[in-house]
Design a protein around this motif. Structure first.
Motif, PDB file in Angstrom:
ATOM      1  N   ALA A  66       8.514 -25.761  32.303  1.00  0.00           N
ATOM      2  CA  ALA A  66       9.190 -27.050  32.208  1.00  0.00           C
ATOM      3  C   ALA A  66      10.245 -27.016  31.103  1.00  0.00           C
ATOM      4  O   ALA A  66      11.351 -27.533  31.269  1.00  0.00           O
ATOM      5  CB  ALA A  66       8.172 -28.159  31.932  1.00  0.00           C
ATOM      6  N   VAL A  67       9.903 -26.402  29.990  1.00  0.00           N
ATOM      7  CA  VAL A  67      10.867 -26.253  28.892  1.00  0.00           C
ATOM      8  C   VAL A  67      12.071 -25.436  29.359  1.00  0.00           C
ATOM      9  O   VAL A  67      13.226 -25.771  29.077  1.00  0.00           O
ATOM     10  CB  VAL A  67      10.198 -25.583  27.674  1.00  0.00           C
ATOM     11  N   ALA A  68      11.805 -24.364  30.112  1.00  0.00           N
ATOM     12  CA  ALA A  68      12.890 -23.529  30.632  1.00  0.00           C
ATOM     13  C   ALA A  68      13.784 -24.332  31.563  1.00  0.00           C
ATOM     14  O   ALA A  68      15.022 -24.208  31.536  1.00  0.00           O
ATOM     15  CB  ALA A  68      12.312 -22.322  31.359  1.00  0.00           C
ATOM     16  N   PHE A  69      13.170 -25.156  32.424  1.00  0.00           N
ATOM     17  CA  PHE A  69      13.951 -25.983  33.355  1.00  0.00           C
ATOM     18  C   PHE A  69      14.871 -26.931  32.610  1.00  0.00           C
ATOM     19  O   PHE A  69      16.078 -26.974  32.853  1.00  0.00           O
ATOM     20  CB  PHE A  69      13.005 -26.766  34.272  1.00  0.00           C
ATOM     21  N   TRP A  70      14.320 -27.700  31.688  1.00  0.00           N
ATOM     22  CA  TRP A  70      15.137 -28.675  30.969  1.00  0.00           C
ATOM     23  C   TRP A  70      16.183 -28.007  30.086  1.00  0.00           C
ATOM     24  O   TRP A  70      17.294 -28.525  29.931  1.00  0.00           O
ATOM     25  CB  TRP A  70      14.238 -29.589  30.136  1.00  0.00           C
ATOM     26  N   ARG A  71      15.849 -26.861  29.557  1.00  0.00           N
ATOM     27  CA  ARG A  71      16.810 -26.112  28.747  1.00  0.00           C
ATOM     28  C   ARG A  71      18.058 -25.789  29.561  1.00  0.00           C
ATOM     29  O   ARG A  71      19.190 -25.955  29.105  1.00  0.00           O
ATOM     30  CB  ARG A  71      16.139 -24.836  28.236  1.00  0.00           C
ATOM     31  N   ASN A  72      17.868 -25.347  30.797  1.00  0.00           N
ATOM     32  CA  ASN A  72      19.003 -24.966  31.633  1.00  0.00           C
ATOM     33  C   ASN A  72      19.723 -26.166  32.231  1.00  0.00           C
ATOM     34  O   ASN A  72      20.942 -26.131  32.423  1.00  0.00           O
ATOM     35  CB  ASN A  72      18.530 -24.009  32.730  1.00  0.00           C
ATOM     36  N   VAL A  73      18.969 -27.232  32.540  1.00  0.00           N
ATOM     37  CA  VAL A  73      19.613 -28.452  33.027  1.00  0.00           C
ATOM     38  C   VAL A  73      20.571 -29.006  31.971  1.00  0.00           C
ATOM     39  O   VAL A  73      21.728 -29.344  32.260  1.00  0.00           O
ATOM     40  CB  VAL A  73      18.554 -29.513  33.394  1.00  0.00           C
TER      41      VAL A  73
ATOM     42  N   VAL B  17      13.164 -28.681  22.988  1.00  0.00           N
ATOM     43  CA  VAL B  17      14.092 -28.370  24.093  1.00  0.00           C
ATOM     44  C   VAL B  17      15.528 -28.512  23.620  1.00  0.00           C
ATOM     45  O   VAL B  17      16.386 -27.646  23.883  1.00  0.00           O
ATOM     46  CB  VAL B  17      13.829 -29.296  25.295  1.00  0.00           C
ATOM     47  N   LEU B  18      15.821 -29.600  22.909  1.00  0.00           N
ATOM     48  CA  LEU B  18      17.178 -29.806  22.385  1.00  0.00           C
ATOM     49  C   LEU B  18      17.568 -28.684  21.436  1.00  0.00           C
ATOM     50  O   LEU B  18      18.701 -28.193  21.452  1.00  0.00           O
ATOM     51  CB  LEU B  18      17.261 -31.143  21.655  1.00  0.00           C
TER      52      LEU B  18
END
Length: 318
Positions: A45-52, A229-230
């Motif tokens: 989930a962290v990886a997803f939001w990081r790339n989004v 994430v930020l």
């Protein structure tokens, strides 16, 4: 500093700025693994939001300034470059999907060191492409592999979760090398910002499918997780890679590649001071040997043009 250059002159000032940019980049990417380990959220989930969020940061610029290039990519002649960029995004998703969980399963020091073996796998990809590798590169590969075996072996006596983390970190290094090789193809004619927009966007899309299929929670995290994430987006994904890219205009790529290895002790130090993670003593000799091997591989590339160059936005996508 190059011979004859003076700090007050254009060349000397440029090299000093590049050196400062590299120092900032190393510090930025060194925060990646500690932030992943700190985040109270699933790694995917962290990886997803990081790339989004990274896609959202660069896409407006591309839409405003790169429209002619986007139109070219939609034509038959440009579709291959768009395809390579998309494939690089898939490889990047595989990298994040393996390495980021590894930082939560094993120690930050071990995960960062094992993913730093990317140049070793890059050399083997070059060999598979029919390029000859110098003997010094083979020697470095041997040292790195031995170091990885020793470091992972030290975790066998620790727990099975740490060993799984080690294996995922190694897989992450392999996928990072694949991402770089595919990016090399895409970056032959496409700009950095357009490439990263496509790559990060595809990566986010793949990770979204994986998260939904696996029932992985994507929301409802505490504020500290969103801050992590930020931090990953601003630090490793944007600031770190951007500073490395800037430095490449004044500092040889090989030098930058070796300096990137400073991420390993940097991440270990941050994890020690912030998270209280003390590197396991038994793993230290293996980690040291691994770093020496990777440095030999990178430095050996200066004597031969056989290894594929890193894309302009170089650096492991940590």
């Amino acid at each position: 500093m190059s011979p004859g250059a003076h700090p007050s002159g254009p060349g000397g000032r440029g090299e000093l700025l590049a050196t400062g940019a590299t120092a900032i980049a190393v510090l930025a990417v060194s925060t990646s693994a500690p932030l992943i380990a700190f985040a109270a959220a699933p790694a995917l989930a962290v990886a997803f939001w990081r790339n989004v969020l990274a896609t959202g940061a660069v896409a407006p610029f591309v839409l405003a300034r790169r429209r002619p290039e986007l139109r070219l990519l939609a034509r038959p002649g440009g579709r291959s470059q768009a395809g390579w960029s998309a494939l690089a995004g898939v490889a990047l998703a595989a990298h994040f999907g393996t390495w980021m969980p590894s930082a939560q399963l094993t120690s930050v020091a071990t995960a960062t060191a094992l993913v730093a073996t990317q140049p070793v796998w890059q050399g083997l990809i070059a060999l598979a492409q029919g390029r000859r590798l110098p003997l010094v590169t083979w020697g470095g590969i041997g040292l790195a592999v031995l170091g990885a075996v020793l470091a992972t072996g030290a975790d066998v006596g620790f727990d099975a979760q740490a060993v799984l983390g080690d294996l995922l970190a190694l897989a992450g290094a392999v996928f990072a090398a694949c991402y770089t090789a595919l990016g090399e193809q895409a970056r032959q004619t496409i700009s950095t910002t357009t490439y990263t927009t496509i790559c990060y966007g595809v990566c986010a899309g793949v990770l979204l499918v994986v998260c939904l299929a696996g029932g992985i929670q994507l929301t409802g995290f505490p504020g500290s997780a969103w801050l992590a994430v930020l931090g990953l987006v601003v630090g490793a994904q944007l600031l770190g890679h951007s500073m490395f890219s800037y430095a490449l205009h004044k500092i040889p790529a090989t030098t930058v590649s070796v300096l990137i290895l400073l991420e390993v002790p940097g991440a270990a130090l941050i994890a020690w001071l912030w998270l209280g993670q003390v590197p396991r003593t038994a793993a230290l000799p293996g980690l040291g040997l691994l770093l020496v091997g990777v440095a030999v591989v990178v430095l050996g590339g200066t004597r031969s043009r056989t290894s594929p160059p890193l894309p302009p936005e170089a650096g492991p996508p940590a």
